[in-house]
Design an enzyme around this catalytic site. Structure first.
Site, PDB file in Angstrom:
ATOM      1  N   PRO A 661       0.815  -1.218   0.000  1.00 23.06           N
ATOM      2  CA  PRO A 661       0.000   0.000   0.000  1.00 23.06           C
ATOM      3  C   PRO A 661       0.848   1.267   0.000  1.00 23.06           C
ATOM      4  O   PRO A 661       1.915   1.310   0.608  1.00 23.06           O
ATOM      5  CB  PRO A 661      -0.820  -0.124   1.295  1.00 23.06           C
ATOM      6  CG  PRO A 661      -0.132  -1.137   2.127  1.00 23.06           C
ATOM      7  CD  PRO A 661       0.674  -2.013   1.221  1.00 23.06           C
ATOM      8  N   GLU A 662       0.334   2.250  -0.686  1.00 23.66           N
ATOM      9  CA  GLU A 662       1.071   3.517  -0.774  1.00 23.66           C
ATOM     10  C   GLU A 662       0.852   4.337   0.489  1.00 23.66           C
ATOM     11  O   GLU A 662      -0.193   4.242   1.127  1.00 23.66           O
ATOM     12  CB  GLU A 662       0.559   4.325  -1.972  1.00 23.66           C
ATOM     13  CG  GLU A 662       0.927   3.710  -3.302  1.00 23.66           C
ATOM     14  CD  GLU A 662       0.245   4.420  -4.464  1.00 23.66           C
ATOM     15  OE1 GLU A 662       0.109   5.652  -4.414  1.00 23.66           O
ATOM     16  OE2 GLU A 662      -0.154   3.726  -5.426  1.00 23.66           O
ATOM     17  N   LYS A 664       2.018   4.210   3.424  1.00 24.38           N
ATOM     18  CA  LYS A 664       1.962   3.575   4.741  1.00 24.38           C
ATOM     19  C   LYS A 664       3.365   3.420   5.333  1.00 24.38           C
ATOM     20  O   LYS A 664       3.544   2.770   6.356  1.00 24.38           O
ATOM     21  CB  LYS A 664       1.332   2.176   4.658  1.00 24.38           C
ATOM     22  CG  LYS A 664       0.018   2.127   3.932  1.00 24.38           C
ATOM     23  CD  LYS A 664      -1.079   2.664   4.819  1.00 24.38           C
ATOM     24  CE  LYS A 664      -2.416   2.663   4.080  1.00 24.38           C
ATOM     25  NZ  LYS A 664      -3.274   3.766   4.498  1.00 24.38           N
ATOM     26  N   ASP A 713      15.516   0.915   1.509  1.00 27.57           N
ATOM     27  CA  ASP A 713      14.256   0.369   1.008  1.00 27.57           C
ATOM     28  C   ASP A 713      14.505  -0.487  -0.233  1.00 27.57           C
ATOM     29  O   ASP A 713      14.036  -1.615  -0.346  1.00 27.57           O
ATOM     30  CB  ASP A 713      13.293   1.501   0.609  1.00 27.57           C
ATOM     31  CG  ASP A 713      12.973   2.404   1.776  1.00 27.57           C
ATOM     32  OD1 ASP A 713      13.494   2.137   2.871  1.00 27.57           O
ATOM     33  OD2 ASP A 713      12.211   3.363   1.571  1.00 27.57           O
TER      34      ASP A 713
END
Ligand code: FAD
Length: 1522
Positions: A661-662, A664, A713
């Site tokens: 999900p974006e 988050k 990331d």
């Protein structure tokens, strides 16, 4: 099933493993009774389970306690309790079944302990009781579902037995053993030993691997019949047809769980099975009577909700009722049952959280849309009963023998499980948990046998083919592929466009289905520790999330790209014809309110002749806010162009589907970048290492998107692994390795729902603050340094050290390289709390961060931003050390505390948020609640993650169900307080390195060109590359594949080359009479009965596998040199392809074949390959294929092979690589028109006495003894692991390729663990290679008495001594036991072989060649190179003089069979002796030693002493092994 000829008495044992087993036994028993037999059921289930179905005096119930217990040995709460609490007084506990920690979790350790306590310790008593009982009821036949000891008791009572089941305890407990440690291994072998007493297995659909059983007969589903029609049941219950009904069939519901009205959507009703009397139910739930007949109720419902078990799954399938199921942790049968459900479209998986919190609606609605399609028959009960009856009457069932591949697969499954390092893996291995993918979609189908294909190649949805790569069993990847394959159906099927979402429609027009598509997957990440300190060079610990992004990419010539209308219009307007265009569709646009599509001309990346600058790229993508997202995807192309100089000349179509999900804070952007770049790289043949790929993706984000992120990331997404934290030092990006998440610890992420806290300082300004801080520290250090220098240097060492430190700090590269105490001692007071941008720039000019720009008017928080990374680095290091420290409560408390400290440090920087603070506060409340304090704590700490200012909170806790419940409570309380129900992230991604797949539509609708084939040699197993390829047009005619010792399809280069070079293939095997003649010197049968039988089985498997690929195997009796030329002539064969052999007998045959083929003149060259047309003769093409290292890849010529094995091994390991397996296409046809394919020879045709080779049983048996031996030795700390694989027979016949083993080992190491055991398999295979290459170097000297070194020895050929040796009558139990084992099974361990070899040549002085020929005759795995190579070594005539060893029999016995279990097994005479006497029993108890030991203290019997005297003159040269 007809009436019985003669009534029989059946004793039927039912496992304590759940209710479903008892109910299926009812069906089988019912049919037996109907046929007139008596059935005594030994069970722990309550009477009504049987008596509601069978009211007959022929049914006898004998109650034993087959309990379901919790970890404390107490009965489980819930409906199981209600079932089992009805039990009468415990009589005996036969099979405790799995112990469950709660309704959804099997406790494996407790299961093993319980089993040990209840079935191992009192084993003798149990056996005695059962034997007596079986005799007392005059049982004719024993049936077991699937109580192991019942089979043994039956054998002891002299009664035959058969198992009826879908799972077995050897397999299940093997998995438990992995968690519990190897010392429980004997349990598995004991179980396998018990099962080996039963004749065969009646196997039910949805079965697990069951290695203990050699023969299996498949029957359809066993389900209880329906009593009443649906309408009647609904009428009785007062349920109208319009009421949607779900039946909750759960069994042992989670404690403290209350069913609530809101769980059901309106209009729904729920029937609850097994509800306790005290349970209060809301009005839309109906409590069913305890003894209600569930089959009728299931059939009357619209769907079922429950946990997966055999009963629920089979009844859901049988009555075609969709089943909404919840997974159970560590429930080994589950993947196989799930697989069956999915295959028949009858299952919807519900996540546990939604079950518990009552989010049932979407699942129930989804279930109603399913159309379960099971048509496979439900009369398994009757079918099984018939087989049982007929077997009991003496019918010899021609059981479906499990195919070689199938048995091998099972053995590998079991072998891998048992080889694991104890305690390392507490979770189900991913490759197993995802077995539905590995095993193919048809695992559960009774009509489909497990094929080689379904096991060895990844499964694939029906309508497309994965040409290359591996889904790694990831169900989300499979789902993505499936959705991809369905895209064009949208257009073709004509489903109304209105129904399609915009993005699906756009995606449907994106790809050209005639071209390959490349797919990559990359997960998001949960920042466990480190977070924003990454840009200051901190150590970070990151966990890849279960959620991932998938990207599909197609590279196309511009003329082949399907353009969207507007893009086409743009191109037409330019009037230049087709030019390269980039088209992107990104799913999920509706959720994030952005445009679903993006397209640009690739030429837009150019500014005239130059590539567009990053700055211009940023503004290019920022033009349209609804399409800004495209920068993450298209940016990868620009970065590849700029950084790697890649030219993109073709069009590119990209589809992005992300489950991360974006907004988050779980790194959705990195997942998109990594997946996109991986897919683009794969489609363009670029090989980019994961680390480099991550760095390039960071550039995309920093320079094209314009977000100043660190690299962790992308690193996690590209390099992380499941159940591990990626440890990385961000200086700039050094991966330190992976840190196992201990099994008692778990991490969760709870999303606060807050994207950005308006009031908070943002990430960029904190970063700027940190860089400013570094600059100031450096300048303070420089100043201090200059002061020290100005004051004049002192010679004091300590001060010199201080100056060195200052020097380092004056040029500090990363803030994290400054330790907290230095910071506090020297710098903290020099740093202002805040500083205005222009003030800083005025004094220091620059903060030296290339990705942020100081705003002169902005006030930056400096001290907190600087302090944070310095302390964070220290915290992360402490965290990492704690993770690997001993398990304790303090460990968890300290881990939690570190998270909290980090959290508050974020807040001090201004990167906190209300939402994340609230979640952290909730965790603390939960942690300090009275309830938690009273019991064991569950949650220990929490922190904001990633860039902060909202996003997700990471929580650490104990890995137990209670923690899950608390997480759910937090989620709910958060919802209560904020109105926002947060997402919970749990679990890590099983495979994080992007998996690349090429897709090519194989459906006839879309396929426009020929075949595909596997090829390519991967640089990394996870990133295999494959090209699609047609069989070359010019190669025509027929080729023969002459199978020799390469009886396999997989990794068979001969087969592959033949296929690729011809129009049609003729596979041939010649049953060469010479192989069944006599051995060279001593005239033993050259191929003994056992090996002949094994060959027959291998041929049968090969034939079947060829048939599955559209071919067959022509089997002819006779010499190859006669058969092959005549076939060549008859079929106009241009080439005979065969595997190259190395030893003289085989090489001679090759020569003869080649010679005779040259005499064949083909009748006509027409249709024959142009390559061969000119010569008009048939060639023999011999291809290397028997070793792990290819002969062409050796770093030396075989003639200069090192004489010492270790030198050989080291040389190949460092200089050679192992080629990847050759994959053959799914279809190998067409085949030539052959009238008679011949038949698989039977034993009599081979001139041998029919004898059952029973390799599995023998080997399983052998494995048991070895395991016991190892267990004891390991326990005594005297021996390392010794887990023999039993691969050798298959390797010898070539049914198994060593390269395949290599790939599997590597795959396993990658997925799980790499240790000495895994390497050891390869180490042994290198020995095998060595002996093969040695046979080339040594030539025939390998078979000469003096061996390769030409050693002169006066060997004896004393027949009496030899007979005593071969018959196991030497008077030395260890030698005798090994020789008896060889006689009985055709197998002997490597140690045994060394011992008996040493005894024959050293102690008896007998000619080694007699021993070698005896082995040649008897061994299942005989292979000339390994056999004669090892014998020459053992006899001291091999080429390495250092291998000349003496094995002291007594010492060997003490070391490797200390309790004499092995000898006692094979020599019943020594069994009654005390353990310490078994190896040295003395003449009175055993037999007199036939010769004295060279270095022992035994005296030979008088009669044989002469034999020893004869050898007095021979001096012993060898090394002595103790
Ligand atoms: C006197 C003597 C004769 C032998 N004759 C044969 C033979 O005819 N055929 C045969 O395959 N092996 C032979 N071996 C080697 C070895 O004993 C068997 O390969 C091994 O016991 C087979 O069991 P496994 O498959 O469980 O082996 P593991 O111990 O699990 O090893 C895995 C594989 O490595 C290879 N391997 C292991 N040890 C050796 C070795 N010493 N030499 C060559 N390859 C090895 C085998 O292919 C084996 O399958 C002989 C050994 C001795 C001492």
């Amino acid at each position: 099933m007809g009436a019985a000829k003669r009534p029989l008495v059946f004793a039927y044992y039912v496992t304590g493993h759940g209710f479903g087993h008892a109910t299926r036994v009812v069906e089988v028993a019912r049919h037996l009774i109907l046929a007139g037999h008596d059935v005594h059921v030994v069970t722990g289930a309550p009477d009504y389970v049987f008596t509601t179905e069978i009211q007959s005096p022929h049914l006898f119930l004998r109650k034993v306690c087959l309990l379901f217990c919790n970890v404390h040995g107490e009965l489980l709460r819930g409906s199981d309790e209600t079932v089992y609490s009805l039990l009468p007084v415990v009589q005996v506990l036969l099979d405790c079944g799995a112990v469950q920690a709660d309704a959804l979790t099997v406790d494996r350790l407790a299961s093993l302990e319980k089993y040990s306590e209840t079935a191992v310790v009192p084993r003798e008593t149990i056996l005695a009781t059962e034997v007596e009982w079986l005799k007392s009821i005059k049982a004719d036949f024993v049936v077991s579902d699937v109580v192991p000891v019942a089979c043994r008791a039956a054998a002891d009572a002299g009664i035959r037995s058969v198992c009826v089941t879908n799972f077995s305890w050897d397999f299940i407990y093997a998995e438990y053993v992995m968690a519990a440690g190897h010392h429980h291994r004997t349990i598995v072998w004991q179980i396998a030993e018990d099962y080996s007493h039963c004749e065969f297995l009646i196997r039910l659909p949805g079965y697990c691997p069951m290695p203990a059983f050699r023969d299996a007969i498949d029957v359809p589903l066993v389900v209880r019949r329906l009593h009443k029609p649906r309408e009647e049941i609904r009428k009785e219950l007062g349920i109208g047809e319009d009421v949607k009904t779900v039946i909750l069939n759960f069994g042992g519901q989670p404690s403290g769980w209350t069913l609530q009205e809101k769980f059901l959507p309106s209009g729904w009703l729920c029937l609850v099975c097994g509800a306790s009397e005290s349970l209060d139910l809301p009005p839309n739930f109906v409590k069913l009577a305890k003894d209600a007949y569930t089959p009728d109720l299931i059939a009357a419902s619209d769907c079922m909700l429950g946990k997966i078990g055999y009963g629920t799954v089979s009844e859901a399938l049988a009555y075609k009722i969709p089943f909404v199921f919840v997974r159970r942790d560590y429930f080994n049968e589950e993947p196989f049952l799930r697989n069956m459900l999915e295959f028949y479209q009858a299952g919807v998986e519900m996540i546990r959280r939604d079950l518990l919190t009552g989010h049932w609606g979407p699942y129930l609605e989804h279930a109603l849309s399913l159309k379960p399609s099971y048509e496979g028959g439900i009369n398994g009960g009757e079918a099984a009963a018939k087989i049982l009856q007929d077997t009991a009457y003496g019918k010899n069932y021609a059981a479906d023998k499990l195919s070689g591949a199938r048995r091998l697969r099972d053995a590998i499954v079991l072998g891998y499980q048992l080889q694991r390092a104890p305690g390392r893996d507490l979770s189900i291995p991913d490759w197993y948990a995802n077995a539905e993918n590995e095993l193919g979609l048809r695992t559960g189908s009774p009509t489909t046998l497990m094929s080689e294909d379904t096991f060895f190649t990844p499964s694939r949805p029906e309508d497309f083919e994965i040409l290359h790569g591996d889904c790694m069993g990831l169900s989300d990847t499979m789902t993505f592929l499936k959705s991809l394959s369905e895209l064009d159906g949208i257009l073709v099927s004509g489903i109304t466009e209105k129904l399609q979402k915009r993005e699906r429609k756009a995606a449907a027009g994106l790809f050209n289905w005639e071209e390959d598509i490349f797919v990559a997957r990359a997960p998001g990440r949960l920042d466990v520790m480190g977070g924003i300190a990454d840009y200051s060079g901190s150590l970070v610990l990151q966990m890849p999330t279960r959620e991932a992004c998938h990207v599909a990419v197609q590279k196309l010539h511009p003329s082949k790209q399907r353009l969207w209308k507007h893009a086409l219009a743009r191109q037409n307007a330019k009037g230049q014809g087709p030019t390269p265009v980039l088209q992107i569709v990104s799913y999920g646009s509706e959720l994030s309110n952005r445009g679903p599509t993006f397209d640009m001309d690739l030429s837009d990346f150019m500014d005239g002749d130059q590539l567009m600058s990053y700055e211009n790229a940023r503004s290019f993508f920022a033009r349209d806010p609804s399409q800004r997202w495209a920068a993450y995807i298209a940016g990868t192309i620009l970065v590849l162009m700029k950084e790697l100089g890649v030219h993109f000349e073709n069009s590119i179509s990209v589809l992005v589907s992300s489950a991360v999900p974006e907004g988050k804070g779980v790194s959705s952007s990195a997942a998109v970048e990594v997946a996109t770049m991986s897919a683009i790289a794969a489609s363009h043949g670029l090989n980019i290492e994961p680390r480099q790929l991550a760095l390039l993706c960071q550039k995309v984000e920093n320079h094209v998107v314009g977000a100043p992120c660190g690299v962790m990331d992308q690193m996690t997404s590209a390099c992380g692994e499941a159940n591990k934290l990626l440890a990385m030092v961000c200086q700039p990006a050094e991966v330190l390795g992976l840190v196992d998440i201990p099994s008692h610890i778990r991490f969760w992420g709870i999303d606060s729902g807050i994207r950005h806290s308006v009031g908070g300082a943002d990430y960029g300004s904190v970063r700027i603050g940190a860089f400013m801080g570094r600059k100031i520290i450096k300048s303070v250090a420089a100043e201090l340094l200059s002061q020290s220098t100005a004051n004049g240097l002192t010679s004091d060492d300590l001060e010199e050290d201080g100056i060195e430190l200052l020097e380092t700090e004056a040029s500090l590269d990363y803030l994290c390289n400054l330790s907290p105490h230095r910071y506090e001692a020297l710098y903290v007071n020099q740093l202002p709390q805040t500083i205005l941008g222009e003030a800083f720039l005025g004094k220091y000019a620059d903060h030296n961060d290339p990705v942020t720009v100081i705003d002169t008017k902005r006030n930056y928080g400096l001290r907190a931003a600087t302090r944070h990374p310095i302390y964070e680095n220290f915290r992360v290091k402490a965290f990492k050390a704690l993770l690997t420290s001993a398990t304790s409560d303090d460990q968890l408390t300290a881990l939690g505390e570190l998270l909290y400290q980090c959290h508050y440090s974020y807040s001090a920087c201004g990167l906190g948020s209300d939402g994340t603070d609230r979640v952290v506060q909730l965790v603390q409340e939960m942690q300090h609640s009275k309830h938690s304090r009273a019991g064991e704590g569950t949650l220990y700490g929490a922190k904001i993650t990633g860039g902060g200012s909202g996003g997700t909170v990471c929580i650490v806790g104990r890995n137990c169900l209670r923690s899950n419940e608390q997480i759910i409570q937090i989620q709910k309380r958060y919802e209560g307080a904020t109105g926002y129900l947060p997402i919970v992230f749990e679990g890590s991604s099983p495979e994080c390195a992007p998996t690349q797949l090429e897709l090519n539509r194989q459906s006839t609708r879309f396929r426009v060109w020929g075949r595909t084939r596997w090829s390519g040699s991967p640089t990394r197993p996870s990133r295999v590359t494959l090209r699609t390829q047609c069989r070359p047009e010019k190669e025509k005619g027929v080729a023969i594949v002459w199978f020799r010792n390469d009886l396999r399809i997989l990794d068979n280069e001969v087969l592959h080359t033949a296929w690729a070079s011809s129009q049609a293939l003729l596979p041939v095997y010649c049953v060469d009479p010479r192989l069944f003649g006599a051995t060279h010197h001593f005239g033993f049968p050259k191929t003994g009965a056992m090996r002949s039988q094994f060959l027959i089985e291998c041929l049968s498997d090969l034939k079947q596998n060829l048939m599955k690929r559209g071919l067959n195997l022509l089997i002819q009796q006779g010499k190859p040199e006669q058969i092959l030329p005549s076939l060549a002539k008859a079929y106009g064969v241009h080439t005979v392809y065969a595997q190259k052999e190395t030893c003289s007998e085989e090489v001679n045959v090759e020569k003869l074949v080649s010679k005779n083929l040259r005499k064949v003149v083909l009748p006509s060259a027409e249709g024959v390959s142009t390559k061969h047309k000119s010569s008009n003769v048939t060639n023999l093409d011999l291809i290397w294929g028997c070793t792990m290292y290819h002969i062409d890849d050796l770093p030396f010529n075989c003639t200069s092979l090192p004489d010492v094995y270790t030198q050989f091994r080291k040389s190949v390991e460092s200089n050679s690589t192992i080629r990847s397996c050759i994959k053959v296409p799914a279809s190998l046809g067409p085949m030539p028109d052959v009238k008679d394919w011949g038949c698989i020879p039977d034993a009599s045709m081979l001139g041998i006495q029919p004898e059952k080779a029973c390799f599995e049983r023998n080997v399983v048996h052998r494995g048991r003894k070895r395991s016991t031996e190892t267990y004891k030795v390991t326990r005594n700390g005297m021996l390392g692991p010794d887990y023999s694989t039993k691969f050798s027979p298959w390797l010898a016949f070539g049914s198994l390729s060593p390269r395949f083993i290599y790939e599997e080992v590597k795959r396993y190491e990658k997925l799980r663990v790499s240790n000495d055991s895994t390497y050891w398999v390869l180490f042994e295979l290198i020995w095998r290679d060595y002996f093969i290459f040695l046979s080339i170097k040594a030539g025939n000297s390998l078979f000469y008495v003096g061996g390769p070194r030409g050693v002169q020895t006066n060997w004896s050929q004393d027949q009496a001594l030899f007979d005593a040796w071969r018959n196991g009558q030497t008077g030395y139990p260890l030698v005798d036991a090994n020789m008896k084992e060889l006689l009985a099974t055709g197998f002997m361990s490597n140690r045994g072989r060394q011992i008996v070899c040493s005894f024959l040549v050293r102690d008896m002085g007998v000619d080694w060649r007699i021993g070698a020929e005896w082995f040649e005759s008897c061994l299942l795995d005989y292979d000339p190179c390994s056999n004669y190579g090892n014998w020459t070594y053992g006899a001291g005539v091999g080429n390495d003089p250092r291998e000349d060893r003496y094995f002291s029999i007594l010492k060997q016995g003490q070391s490797y069979d200390p309790d004499g279990e092995f000898v006692a097994y094979w020599l019943p005479q020594v069994k009654p002796l005390p353990k310490e006497k078994r190896h040295n029993p003395g003449m009175m108890m055993y037999m007199k030693p036939i010769v004295a030991l060279k270095f022992g203290n035994t005296k030979a019997s008088g009669a044989r002493r002469g034999g020893v005297e004869e050898k007095k003159g021979k001096s012993y040269r060898g090394n002595r092994v103790q």
